[in-house]
Design a protein around this motif. Structure first.
Motif, PDB file in Angstrom:
ATOM      1  N   SER A  49     -10.491  11.862   2.912  1.00 42.10           N
ATOM      2  CA  SER A  49     -10.189  12.204   4.306  1.00 42.10           C
ATOM      3  C   SER A  49      -8.925  13.047   4.390  1.00 42.10           C
ATOM      4  CB  SER A  49     -10.013  10.915   5.126  1.00 42.10           C
ATOM      5  OG  SER A  49      -9.518  11.199   6.419  1.00 42.10           O
ATOM      6  N   GLY A  50      -7.910  12.668   3.608  1.00 34.76           N
ATOM      7  CA  GLY A  50      -6.631  13.373   3.650  1.00 34.76           C
ATOM      8  C   GLY A  50      -6.710  14.810   3.170  1.00 34.76           C
ATOM      9  N   ILE A  51      -7.435  15.050   2.071  1.00 33.81           N
ATOM     10  CA  ILE A  51      -7.470  16.424   1.545  1.00 33.81           C
ATOM     11  C   ILE A  51      -8.375  17.326   2.396  1.00 33.81           C
ATOM     12  CG2 ILE A  51      -6.853  15.774  -0.796  1.00 33.81           C
ATOM     13  CD1 ILE A  51      -9.759  16.000  -1.596  1.00 33.81           C
ATOM     14  N   LEU A  52      -9.411  16.754   2.997  1.00 35.96           N
ATOM     15  CA  LEU A  52     -10.236  17.540   3.913  1.00 35.96           C
ATOM     16  C   LEU A  52      -9.457  17.868   5.183  1.00 35.96           C
ATOM     17  CD1 LEU A  52     -13.689  15.724   3.538  1.00 35.96           C
ATOM     18  CD2 LEU A  52     -13.141  18.051   2.793  1.00 35.96           C
ATOM     19  N   ALA A  53      -8.725  16.874   5.706  1.00 37.97           N
ATOM     20  CA  ALA A  53      -7.901  17.112   6.892  1.00 37.97           C
ATOM     21  C   ALA A  53      -6.801  18.127   6.597  1.00 37.97           C
ATOM     22  CB  ALA A  53      -7.291  15.792   7.364  1.00 37.97           C
ATOM     23  N   MET A  54      -6.255  18.065   5.397  1.00 39.99           N
ATOM     24  CA  MET A  54      -5.209  19.001   4.989  1.00 39.99           C
ATOM     25  C   MET A  54      -5.727  20.434   5.007  1.00 39.99           C
ATOM     26  SD  MET A  54      -2.873  18.711   1.554  1.00 39.99           S
ATOM     27  CE  MET A  54      -4.283  18.831   0.446  1.00 39.99           C
ATOM     28  N   SER A  84       4.915   6.359   4.939  1.00 38.58           N
ATOM     29  CA  SER A  84       3.532   6.471   4.450  1.00 38.58           C
ATOM     30  C   SER A  84       3.457   6.245   2.942  1.00 38.58           C
ATOM     31  CB  SER A  84       2.942   7.842   4.805  1.00 38.58           C
ATOM     32  OG  SER A  84       3.639   8.897   4.155  1.00 38.58           O
ATOM     33  N   ILE A  85       4.461   6.711   2.194  1.00 31.56           N
ATOM     34  CA  ILE A  85       4.478   6.476   0.746  1.00 31.56           C
ATOM     35  C   ILE A  85       4.516   4.975   0.451  1.00 31.56           C
ATOM     36  CG2 ILE A  85       5.889   6.696  -1.340  1.00 31.56           C
ATOM     37  CD1 ILE A  85       6.641   9.514  -0.371  1.00 31.56           C
ATOM     38  N   GLY A  86       5.355   4.248   1.192  1.00 33.92           N
ATOM     39  CA  GLY A  86       5.419   2.800   1.019  1.00 33.92           C
ATOM     40  C   GLY A  86       4.101   2.125   1.360  1.00 33.92           C
ATOM     41  N   ALA A  87       3.445   2.582   2.423  1.00 37.64           N
ATOM     42  CA  ALA A  87       2.167   1.989   2.833  1.00 37.64           C
ATOM     43  C   ALA A  87       1.087   2.214   1.787  1.00 37.64           C
ATOM     44  CB  ALA A  87       1.734   2.581   4.175  1.00 37.64           C
ATOM     45  N   ILE A  88       1.078   3.386   1.163  1.00 38.73           N
ATOM     46  CA  ILE A  88       0.064   3.676   0.136  1.00 38.73           C
ATOM     47  C   ILE A  88       0.248   2.770  -1.082  1.00 38.73           C
ATOM     48  CG2 ILE A  88      -0.749   5.417  -1.502  1.00 38.73           C
ATOM     49  CD1 ILE A  88      -0.079   7.520   0.683  1.00 38.73           C
ATOM     50  N   PHE A  89       1.487   2.502  -1.472  1.00 35.53           N
ATOM     51  CA  PHE A  89       1.729   1.596  -2.585  1.00 35.53           C
ATOM     52  C   PHE A  89       1.270   0.175  -2.245  1.00 35.53           C
ATOM     53  CE2 PHE A  89       4.365   4.963  -4.275  1.00 35.53           C
ATOM     54  CZ  PHE A  89       4.283   4.771  -5.652  1.00 35.53           C
ATOM     55  N   LEU A  90       1.429  -0.232  -0.970  1.00 34.17           N
ATOM     56  CA  LEU A  90       0.958  -1.548  -0.542  1.00 34.17           C
ATOM     57  C   LEU A  90      -0.558  -1.611  -0.505  1.00 34.17           C
ATOM     58  CD1 LEU A  90       3.382  -2.456   2.401  1.00 34.17           C
ATOM     59  CD2 LEU A  90       3.243  -3.566   0.156  1.00 34.17           C
ATOM     60  N   LEU A  91      -1.197  -0.476  -0.191  1.00 33.71           N
ATOM     61  CA  LEU A  91      -2.653  -0.417  -0.071  1.00 33.71           C
ATOM     62  C   LEU A  91      -3.347  -0.909  -1.331  1.00 33.71           C
ATOM     63  CD1 LEU A  91      -5.106   0.535   1.660  1.00 33.71           C
ATOM     64  CD2 LEU A  91      -4.848   2.765   0.581  1.00 33.71           C
ATOM     65  N   LYS A  92      -2.751  -0.638  -2.473  1.00 36.24           N
ATOM     66  CA  LYS A  92      -3.345  -1.022  -3.755  1.00 36.24           C
ATOM     67  C   LYS A  92      -3.431  -2.540  -3.899  1.00 36.24           C
ATOM     68  CE  LYS A  92      -3.234   0.993  -8.386  1.00 36.24           C
ATOM     69  NZ  LYS A  92      -2.433   1.795  -9.344  1.00 36.24           N
ATOM     70  N   ARG A  93      -2.630  -3.272  -3.136  1.00 35.59           N
ATOM     71  CA  ARG A  93      -2.558  -4.725  -3.260  1.00 35.59           C
ATOM     72  C   ARG A  93      -3.300  -5.445  -2.138  1.00 35.59           C
ATOM     73  NH1 ARG A  93       2.137  -2.347  -4.772  1.00 35.59           N
ATOM     74  NH2 ARG A  93       3.059  -2.981  -6.762  1.00 35.59           N
ATOM     75  N   MET A 180       0.934  12.518   0.999  1.00 32.60           N
ATOM     76  CA  MET A 180       0.110  11.317   0.811  1.00 32.60           C
ATOM     77  C   MET A 180      -0.921  11.516  -0.291  1.00 32.60           C
ATOM     78  SD  MET A 180      -0.497   9.524   4.538  1.00 32.60           S
ATOM     79  CE  MET A 180      -1.359  10.922   5.259  1.00 32.60           C
ATOM     80  N   THR A 181      -1.475  12.720  -0.406  1.00 30.90           N
ATOM     81  CA  THR A 181      -2.447  12.982  -1.464  1.00 30.90           C
ATOM     82  C   THR A 181      -1.805  12.852  -2.837  1.00 30.90           C
ATOM     83  OG1 THR A 181      -3.762  14.463  -0.068  1.00 30.90           O
ATOM     84  CG2 THR A 181      -3.989  14.715  -2.449  1.00 30.90           C
ATOM     85  N   LEU A 182      -0.586  13.384  -2.994  1.00 30.33           N
ATOM     86  CA  LEU A 182       0.128  13.251  -4.262  1.00 30.33           C
ATOM     87  C   LEU A 182       0.422  11.785  -4.577  1.00 30.33           C
ATOM     88  CD1 LEU A 182       2.643  16.233  -3.908  1.00 30.33           C
ATOM     89  CD2 LEU A 182       0.597  16.135  -5.359  1.00 30.33           C
ATOM     90  N   TYR A 186      -1.117   9.465  -7.654  1.00 30.72           N
ATOM     91  CA  TYR A 186      -0.258   8.673  -8.539  1.00 30.72           C
ATOM     92  C   TYR A 186      -0.765   7.232  -8.641  1.00 30.72           C
ATOM     93  CZ  TYR A 186       3.901   6.302 -10.336  1.00 30.72           C
ATOM     94  OH  TYR A 186       4.764   5.539 -11.076  1.00 30.72           O
ATOM     95  N   ASN A 187      -1.328   6.718  -7.555  1.00 31.16           N
ATOM     96  CA  ASN A 187      -1.835   5.345  -7.524  1.00 31.16           C
ATOM     97  C   ASN A 187      -3.293   5.232  -7.972  1.00 31.16           C
ATOM     98  OD1 ASN A 187       0.109   3.177  -6.120  1.00 31.16           O
ATOM     99  ND2 ASN A 187       0.553   5.195  -5.271  1.00 31.16           N
ATOM    100  N   GLY A 188      -3.860   6.339  -8.450  1.00 28.57           N
ATOM    101  CA  GLY A 188      -5.199   6.293  -9.022  1.00 28.57           C
ATOM    102  C   GLY A 188      -6.336   6.454  -8.047  1.00 28.57           C
ATOM    103  N   PHE A 189      -6.052   6.888  -6.812  1.00 27.60           N
ATOM    104  CA  PHE A 189      -7.103   7.032  -5.808  1.00 27.60           C
ATOM    105  C   PHE A 189      -7.762   8.415  -5.819  1.00 27.60           C
ATOM    106  CE2 PHE A 189      -4.406   3.766  -3.445  1.00 27.60           C
ATOM    107  CZ  PHE A 189      -5.224   2.701  -3.811  1.00 27.60           C
TER     108      PHE A 189
END
Length: 242
Positions: A49-54, A84-93, A180-182, A186-189
């Motif tokens: 969604s992020g890269i298409l929106a970008m 948003s960077i912090g939220a993405i790291f939390l998303l993995k958990r 956010m894409t970067l 980094y988090n493997g998504f």
């Protein structure tokens, strides 16, 4: 099965890009109502969604770059990037079931706000407001790939006309989605599935942007907006019932 997914991605991308081009936001809100159902994981859904929106935002920024005012953009954008960077790291958990509930509630609140409350609430363009809007936007972007509503509320109040509004929102989304894409990569998504989905979806983005550009110039979108808000609300209920 693969052919069905290609068609779904193409049509979803058309709809999301169209919404983004006509209203200035909503790509993630629209596409995330169905994308998690056809992607292997929630993290991959938000990444695609992020890269298409970008890509959608990039097209508009190239067209409207002369209307960008960085002094009004940087405070809210900086806050958004950090949160948003912090939220993405939390998303993995986080578990997918919990995310489904949170996404459903977010969609319902978003639809109610923009359908009934957005015109009644006036936001001041102060630094505390920028930081608050950027923070909430960062949480929504990092978790759900739909950072638009809080940022839109701020830019609607701060920008003098629709060209400045469109330039500022799309620059905000472009830079935000890039960061956010970067972080997601980094988090493997960012997987091969995401890359393939982008190839399928990019044609839909171009088509939706062309149609949306025409609508933006020629048609008042009040009725269209309420149809979109109703769709968002119904989708939110659907996520809660899964």
């Amino acid at each position: 099965m693969i052919d069905n997914i290609v068609i779904e991605l193409f049509l979803l991308s058309i709809g999301a890009s169209f919404v983004q081009r006509t209203t200035g936001f909503g790509f993630g809100i629209f596409i995330m109502t169905m994308l998690p159902a056809i992607m292997p994981s929630y993290g991959e859904s938000t990444t695609l969604s992020g890269i298409l929106a970008m890509t959608t935002s990039l097209i508009v920024v190239v067209q409207k770059h002369k209307y960008i005012t960085w002094s009004r953009l940087l405070p809210i954008l900086t806050t958004f990037v950090v949160v948003s960077i912090g939220a993405i790291f939390l998303l993995k958990r986080m578990e997918y079931g919990i995310l489904n509930v949170l996404l459903g509630i977010t969609l319902i609140i978003t639809s109610i706000y923009f359908a009934f409350l957005s015109k009644r609430i006036k936001v001041r363009t102060t630094m505390p407001v920028q930081v608050t809007a950027g923070g909430i936007s960062g949480l929504m972007g990092g978790f759900f790939g739909m950072q638009g509503p809080p940022a839109v509320l701020y830019f609607v109040s701060s920008e003098p006309d629709k060209d400045h509004y469109l330039a500022m929102t799309q620059t905000y989304f472009l830079v935000g989605n890039l960061i956010m894409t970067l972080t997601r990569a980094y988090n493997g998504f960012f997987t091969m599935t995401v890359a393939t989905g982008y190839v399928y979806g990019i044609a839909g983005v171009v088509v939706g942007n062309v149609i949306g550009s025409w609508v933006f110039r020629h048609i008042t979108g009040s009725l269209l907006k309420y149809i979109i808000y109703a769709y968002i609300g119904i989708s939110g209920v659907t996520f809660l019932l899964k």
